[in-house]
Scaffold this active site. Structure first.
Site: not given
Length: 469
Positions: A263, A317, A320, A326
Site C-alpha cells: 500500500e 470509498e 470509510k 480516508e
C-alpha cells in the site's frame, strides 16, 4: 573510457526513459462504499488502463469470478478476525484455502495471500496468532500442491519500526523481534516469499511540514538528503522509508528477503488540518511514483531491488470512517472517471509530465528529520549516480549518446572532456547534455536511478558542463 554506441535489444527504450529490470505497478481494490461499479466492470477498468496486478482485502466470490481469465495477478487477504482460527486449527486453514484459493486457481491468477493486514496495530491483539496462521495456511497450500505458485506474507505498517530516521538506523520494535519478526522472516526465507510493507510518505510529510520538503515527498527534483549513517543520498521520502525497512531486516541478518510495497498513496482531499492533501499533490505523488517504479532501479541501499508497488486505492470509498482523506485516496471516482490523469504503464509514461501549478513547490524547510534544504532557483545540472553500478551507468550512457541525442563528442579520446577517463565522469557529461537539451524537464535526469540533479556546477577535471542549448 569511450562510450559504446550500441543497441541493446534487451533494453526497452523510449524517448525519455530507459527501462531495464524495472518494477511493476498494481492497485488496491477496496470496497468500503455503497456506490461502486460491479466487479465485472472493475475488471474491464483495470484492463483498459493496463493494470495487471490487483490486491483485494477479502476473497469475495463475485470479485474472484470476475477476475477469472483476465490475466490479472491477484493478491487475496485472510482478514485479521480470522487469524485466531487459522492459527489454532489446521482444518480451518485447509478449508479456507480450498474454498477461497484452490476453487479459483489457476483461472483466477492468485499469486499471493496476505495473512492479516497491519496486525501489529490491530486493537484485537492478534499479533501472537500471525506466524502460526501463516504457517498453517502455507501447509494448506502444500496439501493442495499450490505452494510453488502462491506466496504467503503479511503487510506491516511503518509503525512496526522502532527507528526509521536516518534510514541506515532502521530497526524493528524490540518487543516484536523475537516473538514475531525473526520467526516471520525465517518463514519468508524458507518459502521464498517477501515482506509486505505499507508505506505512506503523506503521513510523515503532514506531521513534519516544517522539516520535510514537499518536493522530497512528491519525487520532484530536490537537492536530496544525505544519510549520515552510510553517506547515501536520498531524493525521495518513499525511498528513505523503504530503505529503513531494508536496514531493519539487515540488522537481523535477513538481507536476502525481498520487499513488496502493498500500500502507498496520497489523498486528493482532506480536512483543513491535513496539510498537503490535494488533487495536485496526489497526482504528483502517484504519477511520479509510477515513473519511479516502471523506469527501473531500486533504492539507494538496495539499487538492484526492483519493487512491486500497489497504489492505494482504486476508488474513493464513501463509507470509510475517519478524516476526509480516508475517503479520498482513490485513483478513480465510482463513475470510473479518473480523479486525476496519470499513467500506469511504460507506454503511458512517454507523454506524462508532472503538472505542478506555478505557486507549488518547496515549503520553507530547516533540514532536520527527513528534510532537505530549500532548492535554489538558479541553474541545475544532471550527474551520474555512482551507486547505480557500472552496468546501469553504461546502459544509460549508451542510450544518452545514442538514441537520446546527447552531445558526446567532448568525451571522445583527445577531446576536451575525455579526462578524467572514468565511466562516472563520462556518464555525468552525457546525462547533463541530455538533461539540458530536453529543457531540464522533470524526468529527464533519472535514467532508471542512474542520475540525479545537482544545484552546483559539476567538477570533473577541467571539463565545463553546459547549462543550456
Amino acid at each position: 573510457m569511450v562510450p559504446i554506441f550500441a543497441s541493446f535489444s534487451l533494453l526497452l527504450i523510449s524517448a525519455l526513459f530507459i527501462v531495464a529490470d524495472c518494477g511493476s505497478i498494481g492497485v488496491n481494490y477496496g470496497r468500503i462504499a455503497n456506490n461502486l461499479p460491479s466487479a465485472t466492470k472493475v475488471v474491464e477498468l483495470l484492463i483498459s488502463h493496463g493494470l495487471n496486478r490487483v490486491k483485494v482485502y477479502d476473497t469475495d466470490p463475485a470479485v474472484l469470478h470476475a477476475l477469472s481469465g483476465s490475466g490479472i495477478k491477484v493478491t487475496v487477504d485472510l482478514p485479521n478476525e480470522q487469524l485466531f482460527a487459522a492459527a489454532k486449527s489446521t482444518s480451518f486453514a485447509n478449508s479456507w484455502v480450498q474454498r477461497n484459493v484452490a476453487a479459483y486457481y489457476p483461472h483466477t491468477e492468485i499469486e499471493a495471500i496476505a495473512v492479516g493486514n497491519e496486525v501489529f496495530v490491530d486493537p484485537r491483539n492478534t499479533t501472537k496468532f500471525l506466524v502460526p496462521a501463516m504457517k498453517n495456511i502455507h501447509q494448506a497450500l502444500v496439501k493442495s500442491n499450490l505452494h510453488s505458485y502462491i506466496k504467503i506474507s503479511s503487510p506491516i505498517a511503518l509503525s512496526a519500526l522502532q527507528n526509521s530516521y536516518p534510514s541506515s538506523a532502521g530497526s524493528f520494535r524490540p518487543e516484536l523481534i523475537e516473538p514475531v519478526f525473526k520467526p516471520m522472516l525465517n518463514f519468508l526465507r524458507q518459502t521464498g516469499s517477501f515482506l509486505m510493507v505499507n508505506a505512506y510518505p503523506f503521513f510523515a510529510y503532514e506531521s513534519n511540514t516544517d522539516v520535510i520538503s514537499l518536493d522530497y515527498a512528491l519525487f520532484r527534483e530536490n537537492p536530496g538528503v544525505v544519510d549520515a549513517g552510510n553517506g547515501l543520498r536520498y531524493f525521495s521520502l518513499f525511498d528513505a522509508q523503504i530503505d529503513a525497512v531494508f536496514a531493519a531486516m539487515s540488522a537481523l541478518k535477513y538481507d536476502d528477503i525481498r520487499l513488496v510495497v502493498t500500500e502507498t498513496g496520497w489523498p486528493s482531499k482532506g480536512d483543513e488540518n491535513e496539510i498537503g492533501a490535494s488533487v495536485e499533490n496526489a497526482a504528483a505523488y502517484n504519477g511520479n511514483l509510477v515513473r519511479r517504479i516502471l523506469t527501473g532501479g531500486g533504492t539507494p541501499l538496495r539499487p538492484k531491488a526492483d519493487l512491486t508497488v500497489y497504489l492505494f486505492a482504486l476508488f474513493n470509498e464513501n463509507n470509510k470512517v475517519g478524516p476526509t482523506s480516508e475517503r479520498n485516496y482513490g485513483l478513480f471516482y465510482p463513475t470510473e472517471e479518473k480523479v486525476y490523469d496519470i499513467p500506469f504503464t511504460v507506454e503511458g509514461l512517454k507523454n506524462y509530465h508532472d503538472r505542478r501549478s506555478p505557486v507549488a513547490g518547496n515549503q520553507p524547510v530547516n533540514g532536520g528529520k527527513g528534510g532537505v534544504s530549500k532548492s535554489t532557483t538558479g541553474n541545475t545540472w544532471c550527474v551520474a549516480n555512482g551507486e547505480a553500478g557500472k552496468e546501469k551507468l553504461q546502459a544509460a550512457l549508451d542510450f544518452a549518446c545514442g538514441e537520446g541525442g546527447a552531445d558526446c563528442h567532448p568525451i571522445q579520446p583527445g577531446a576536451t572532456c575525455y579526462d578524467p577517463n572514468t565511466l562516472e565522469a563520462h556518464a555525468s557529461f552525457a546525462f547533463n547534455s541530455y538533461y539540458q537539451k530536453n529543457g531540464r524537464h522533470m524526468g529527464t535526469c533519472y535514467f532508471g536511478g542512474a542520475a540525479y540533479v545537482v544545484t552546483q556546477p559539476p567538477k570533473y577535471g577541467d571539463c565545463e558542463f553546459p547549462t543550456g542549448y
